[in-house]
Design a protein around this motif. Structure first.
Motif, mmCIF file in Angstrom:
data_model
loop_
_atom_site.group_PDB
_atom_site.id
_atom_site.type_symbol
_atom_site.label_atom_id
_atom_site.label_comp_id
_atom_site.label_asym_id
_atom_site.label_seq_id
_atom_site.Cartn_x
_atom_site.Cartn_y
_atom_site.Cartn_z
ATOM 1 N N GLY A 27 21.950 59.655 0.560
ATOM 2 C CA GLY A 27 20.623 59.033 0.911
ATOM 3 C C GLY A 27 20.425 59.237 2.485
ATOM 4 N N THR A 30 19.680 62.874 2.951
ATOM 5 C CA THR A 30 18.310 63.225 2.562
ATOM 6 C C THR A 30 17.261 62.817 3.628
ATOM 7 N N ALA A 31 17.394 61.465 4.113
ATOM 8 C CA ALA A 31 16.669 60.787 5.105
ATOM 9 C C ALA A 31 16.586 61.540 6.204
#
Length: 112
Positions: A27, A30-31
């Motif tokens: 996460g 990806t961020a």
């Protein structure tokens, strides 16, 4: 190649805590990379075709999510979850290498 270490943790992990840590890493990666990739597309695309370039990027990205989910499910059924995750990691690495080799810095003169 943001996802490789976290995907490797998923593939070799054995338990909720390990997979939770890998999910957090995925996460976070990806961020960090998603807005950067869109900015890179905008930077190298000529203003006349910038919107189309971003649209094509998003088409391939979203199509990759759909095809990747189907491929991962088929691989997981046939060979097990760790093998499916390993293939996803390899494809992620390969796509990063292709972009690093093929994407040019500027295809147009900067606006004054």
């Amino acid at each position: 190649m943001r996802g490789r270490p976290a995907l490797a943790i998923v593939a070799i992990g054995n338990g909720f805590g390990t997979w939770l840590a890998a999910a957090i890493l995925l996460g976070a990666g990806t961020a960090m990379v998603y807005p950067t990739l869109l900015a890179a597309i905008g930077d190298v695309a000529h203003p006349a075709w910038r919107a189309r370039s971003v649209g094509i990027y998003r088409l391939w990205r979203d199509g990759g999510f759909a095809i990747g989910a189907l491929l991962s499910g088929l691989l997981a059924d046939a060979y097990g979850v760790p093998a499916a995750i390993a293939v996803v990691g390899a494809l992620t690495a390969a796509s990063g290498i292709i972009v690093a080799v093929r994407m040019r810095g500027r295809d147009h003169k900067p606006a004054i």
